[in-house]
Write a protein that holds these residues in place. Structure first.
Motif, PDB file in Angstrom:
ATOM      1  N   HIS A  87       0.817  -1.221   0.000  1.00 40.31           N
ATOM      2  CA  HIS A  87       0.000   0.000   0.000  1.00 40.31           C
ATOM      3  C   HIS A  87       0.847   1.266   0.000  1.00 40.31           C
ATOM      4  CE1 HIS A  87      -3.198  -2.818   1.148  1.00 40.31           C
ATOM      5  NE2 HIS A  87      -4.050  -1.900   0.755  1.00 40.31           N
ATOM      6  N   GLY A  88       2.142   1.132  -0.121  1.00 40.03           N
ATOM      7  CA  GLY A  88       3.006   2.317  -0.087  1.00 40.03           C
ATOM      8  C   GLY A  88       3.065   2.951   1.288  1.00 40.03           C
ATOM      9  N   ALA A  89       2.767   2.169   2.327  1.00 36.07           N
ATOM     10  CA  ALA A  89       2.783   2.676   3.701  1.00 36.07           C
ATOM     11  C   ALA A  89       4.075   2.235   4.389  1.00 36.07           C
ATOM     12  CB  ALA A  89       1.568   2.173   4.472  1.00 36.07           C
ATOM     13  N   ARG A  90       4.364   2.858   5.530  1.00 42.48           N
ATOM     14  CA  ARG A  90       5.525   2.454   6.338  1.00 42.48           C
ATOM     15  C   ARG A  90       5.037   2.152   7.749  1.00 42.48           C
ATOM     16  NH1 ARG A  90       7.600   6.691   9.507  1.00 42.48           N
ATOM     17  NH2 ARG A  90       6.596   8.712   9.089  1.00 42.48           N
ATOM     18  N   ILE A  91       5.717   1.216   8.393  1.00 44.25           N
ATOM     19  CA  ILE A  91       5.317   0.777   9.724  1.00 44.25           C
ATOM     20  C   ILE A  91       6.477   1.003  10.693  1.00 44.25           C
ATOM     21  CG2 ILE A  91       6.006  -1.606   9.247  1.00 44.25           C
ATOM     22  CD1 ILE A  91       3.662  -2.478  11.028  1.00 44.25           C
ATOM     23  N   THR A  92       6.147   1.466  11.878  1.00 41.78           N
ATOM     24  CA  THR A  92       7.156   1.720  12.911  1.00 41.78           C
ATOM     25  C   THR A  92       6.713   1.076  14.217  1.00 41.78           C
ATOM     26  OG1 THR A  92       6.117   3.807  13.592  1.00 41.78           O
ATOM     27  CG2 THR A  92       7.803   3.917  11.855  1.00 41.78           C
ATOM     28  N   LEU A  93       7.656   0.901  15.126  1.00 39.89           N
ATOM     29  CA  LEU A  93       7.399   0.340  16.453  1.00 39.89           C
ATOM     30  C   LEU A  93       8.071   1.213  17.487  1.00 39.89           C
ATOM     31  CD1 LEU A  93       6.569  -1.820  18.514  1.00 39.89           C
ATOM     32  CD2 LEU A  93       8.592  -3.145  17.830  1.00 39.89           C
ATOM     33  N   GLU A  94       7.275   1.711  18.444  1.00 37.28           N
ATOM     34  CA  GLU A  94       7.819   2.514  19.549  1.00 37.28           C
ATOM     35  C   GLU A  94       7.220   2.020  20.856  1.00 37.28           C
ATOM     36  OE1 GLU A  94       5.489   4.365  17.572  1.00 37.28           O
ATOM     37  OE2 GLU A  94       6.816   4.745  15.867  1.00 37.28           O
ATOM     38  N   GLU A  95       7.794   2.521  21.948  1.00 39.03           N
ATOM     39  CA  GLU A  95       7.199   2.244  23.254  1.00 39.03           C
ATOM     40  C   GLU A  95       5.908   3.042  23.387  1.00 39.03           C
ATOM     41  OE1 GLU A  95       9.856   2.958  26.440  1.00 39.03           O
ATOM     42  OE2 GLU A  95      11.470   1.721  25.623  1.00 39.03           O
ATOM     43  N   ASP A  96       4.955   2.486  24.158  1.00 36.94           N
ATOM     44  CA  ASP A  96       3.700   3.183  24.405  1.00 36.94           C
ATOM     45  C   ASP A  96       3.980   4.475  25.156  1.00 36.94           C
ATOM     46  OD1 ASP A  96       1.076   3.728  24.355  1.00 36.94           O
ATOM     47  OD2 ASP A  96       0.427   2.083  25.659  1.00 36.94           O
ATOM     48  N   ILE A  97       3.080   5.455  25.008  1.00 39.02           N
ATOM     49  CA  ILE A  97       3.314   6.774  25.602  1.00 39.02           C
ATOM     50  C   ILE A  97       3.332   6.718  27.123  1.00 39.02           C
ATOM     51  CG2 ILE A  97       2.423   8.049  23.643  1.00 39.02           C
ATOM     52  CD1 ILE A  97      -0.253   8.236  25.071  1.00 39.02           C
ATOM     53  N   ASP A  98       2.688   5.679  27.717  1.00 41.60           N
ATOM     54  CA  ASP A  98       2.705   5.582  29.176  1.00 41.60           C
ATOM     55  C   ASP A  98       3.880   4.769  29.687  1.00 41.60           C
ATOM     56  OD1 ASP A  98       2.007   3.079  28.408  1.00 41.60           O
ATOM     57  OD2 ASP A  98       0.047   3.032  29.400  1.00 41.60           O
ATOM     58  N   VAL A 135       4.478   1.654  29.191  1.00 42.90           N
ATOM     59  CA  VAL A 135       4.170   0.234  29.355  1.00 42.90           C
ATOM     60  C   VAL A 135       3.685  -0.300  28.016  1.00 42.90           C
ATOM     61  CG1 VAL A 135       2.796  -1.491  30.563  1.00 42.90           C
ATOM     62  CG2 VAL A 135       3.540   0.580  31.771  1.00 42.90           C
ATOM     63  N   GLY A 136       4.328  -1.350  27.536  1.00 49.06           N
ATOM     64  CA  GLY A 136       3.890  -1.955  26.288  1.00 49.06           C
ATOM     65  C   GLY A 136       4.512  -1.324  25.051  1.00 49.06           C
ATOM     66  N   ASN A 137       3.842  -1.539  23.913  1.00 48.85           N
ATOM     67  CA  ASN A 137       4.384  -1.131  22.609  1.00 48.85           C
ATOM     68  C   ASN A 137       3.286  -0.482  21.778  1.00 48.85           C
ATOM     69  OD1 ASN A 137       7.013  -2.899  22.906  1.00 48.85           O
ATOM     70  ND2 ASN A 137       5.298  -4.299  23.254  1.00 48.85           N
ATOM     71  N   THR A 138       3.724   0.336  20.807  1.00 48.90           N
ATOM     72  CA  THR A 138       2.795   0.968  19.864  1.00 48.90           C
ATOM     73  C   THR A 138       3.285   0.709  18.449  1.00 48.90           C
ATOM     74  OG1 THR A 138       2.164   2.710  21.406  1.00 48.90           O
ATOM     75  CG2 THR A 138       1.766   3.122  19.070  1.00 48.90           C
ATOM     76  N   PHE A 139       2.438   0.021  17.669  1.00 46.97           N
ATOM     77  CA  PHE A 139       2.725  -0.202  16.248  1.00 46.97           C
ATOM     78  C   PHE A 139       1.964   0.857  15.460  1.00 46.97           C
ATOM     79  CE2 PHE A 139       3.547  -4.282  18.170  1.00 46.97           C
ATOM     80  CZ  PHE A 139       4.637  -4.768  17.474  1.00 46.97           C
TER      81      PHE A 139
END
Length: 463
Positions: free
Chosen positions: A437-448, A450-454
């Motif tokens: 789809h011409g998109a890009r994906i990243t992975l960071e830590e959740d803003i709080d 705890v956990g992860n944000t895709f």
């Protein structure tokens, strides 16, 4: 009847030699016309001289003209080895003075000026000369009309001799040019023959680029396209081989487990233990079914699958909400707080609806699967700027180390220390669908913390 295949050499020769042959035919026709005209000019003078000689044998009998042409004089004037000669002499009053009375009516020109034209006498094509000529030495009246007709044998022979002198050298030149062109075309097409042999001698497994050395410039774009096609085929075969190897490796373990569970159930006589074995079989079959679905999805979303995509305008905000609602029962079952944060306006992108659903499903499944009971999973759709929007899935699962984030999207890669069943294919599928789809994906830590944000960043559809 089988139609002969078109050949480049034949077409080149036809385009090079065909116009020469047409020009030769046209030149032959023009040469014959000019030669016949010159032959007529030459022999018309002789025909006029015969007419003047006939006029000299017209005498005046008082006031009336009379033709006095002896047999000896007629033999001298009219005997010809190649052609027949006809004549007729008519007075001013229309009286026949002598000659062949069957000659057709003459087309008379001006007095003193001969008229030449083609006509037919006794079924034979002739050249006719007609002129008014004076009787005696004076140029004035009385006048007689003299007609002399001659067949065309000498004229045509002279014309064809002149044509032969003109056309034969040209024909010889064209024959020489044909030989030179044939040799030149054959030599010019030799690189194509070498190219054909290089391709035909290859193994079906050899997809390396064709050597473009000594390939003509006109053919090089075609060879470049063939090389590009071979590169795409090589990538496709690599994907297929890798998929077959991965599928064989991944299916080996669950199939072996199923066989072991079946063998154990067959040996059991206790109904309770048989039911336990069947429950384990169901769990193993469910895992195997999920693995097969993921393997098929991975094959369907290989790079190069763009031709099978159905890109249509789609509201990412509404689509993500709809998919999230479908996961509510599973989240409740695992005591997970599943929430959605969207925007109050559409986020229009160009997407394949089925593949985008698969992407969101894998991300939410991954988040719910690895979050602790009592945790939360948040799906968020937002607009970044005028060019892109963002789909983010946050969880309360184990934090993924920074050094692992570059490998988390690789096939069959799983983090150590996790107790959840998985094949390591979910995020690989997400990554490949995003790429399509011409998109890009990243992975960071959740803003709080705890956990992860895709996060998946999609290009917005142009208004």
């Amino acid at each position: 009847m089988r139609r002969s295949e078109p050949r480049l050499q034949r077409k080149l020769l036809a385009w090079l030699l065909g116009p020469l042959a047409i020009l030769l035919v046209l030149d032959t026709a023009a040469a014959y016309w000019n030669s016949l005209r010159f032959a007529n000019l030459a022999y018309d003078r002789a025909l006029h001289e015969i007419g003047r000689e006939i006029a000299l044998h017209v005498k005046l009998d008082g006031a009336r003209p009379r033709l006095e042409l002896s047999e000896a004089a007629a033999n001298i004037l009219f005997v010809d080895q190649e052609d027949q000669i006809f004549y007729r002499v008519v007075g001013e009053d229309g009286t026949d003075l002598g000659g062949d009375a069957q000659l057709p009516e003459a087309r008379v020109g001006k007095a003193g000026k001969p008229n030449f034209y083609g006509d037919t006498v006794r079924g034979e094509q002739v050249r006719m000369m007609v002129a008014w000529m004076p009787v005696g030495p004076d140029a004035g009246p009385p006048l007689v009309r003299v007609q002399v007709a001659e067949s065309l044998n000498k004229r045509e022979r002279l014309a064809w001799e002149m044509v032969a002198n003109v056309v034969l050298p040209q024909l010889l030149l064209i024959i020489m040019a044909t030989a030179v062109v044939w040799f030149g075309v054959s030599r010019g097409l030799e690189p194509l023959q070498r190219l054909r042999r290089a391709v035909s001698d290859r193994s079906h497994l050899d997809l390396s680029p064709i050597d473009i050395h000594d390939v003509p410039g006109e053919v090089r774009p075609l060879v470049d396209e063939v090389n590009e096609l071979m590169a795409r085929l090589e990538r496709t075969f690599d994907f297929q081989n890798r998929f077959v190897a991965d599928a064989a490796h991944q299916l080996k373990t669950p199939v072996s487990g199923l066989k072991a569970q079946i063998e154990l159930a067959l040996r059991e006589t206790d109904l309770h233990r048989v039911r336990h074995s069947l429950a384990q079989l169901y769990i193993s079959a469910d895992r195997l079914s999920r693995l097969v679905r993921q393997l098929l999805s991975l094959a369907r979303n290989e790079p190069g699958a763009l031709d099978s995509m159905q890109l249509q305008p789609l509201d990412l905000n509404a689509h993500a909400l709809e998919v999230s609602m479908e996961w509510v029962p599973q989240a409740i079952k695992r005591n997970i707080d599943l929430g959605f944060e969207g925007v109050d306006h559409p986020l229009m992108i160009d997407a394949d609806q089925d593949r985008l659903r698969e992407l969101v499903n894998n991300l939410i499944d991954n988040a719910i699967r690895y979050s602790q009971p009592g945790g939360r999973v948040t799906v968020q759709a937002s607009r970044i700027d005028d060019a892109q929007c963002r789909l983010a899935i946050s969880d309360d699962g184990l934090r993924i180390p920074v050094e692992e984030r570059a490998r988390i999207f690789e096939r069959f890669h799983r983090l150590l220390g996790t107790q959840e069943d998985g094949s390591g294919l979910g995020l690989a599928i997400v990554s490949e669908i995003a790429t399509l789809h011409g998109a890009r994906i990243t992975l960071e830590e959740d803003i709080d913390g705890v956990g992860n944000t895709f996060s998946v960043f999609f290009p917005l559809r142009a208004a």
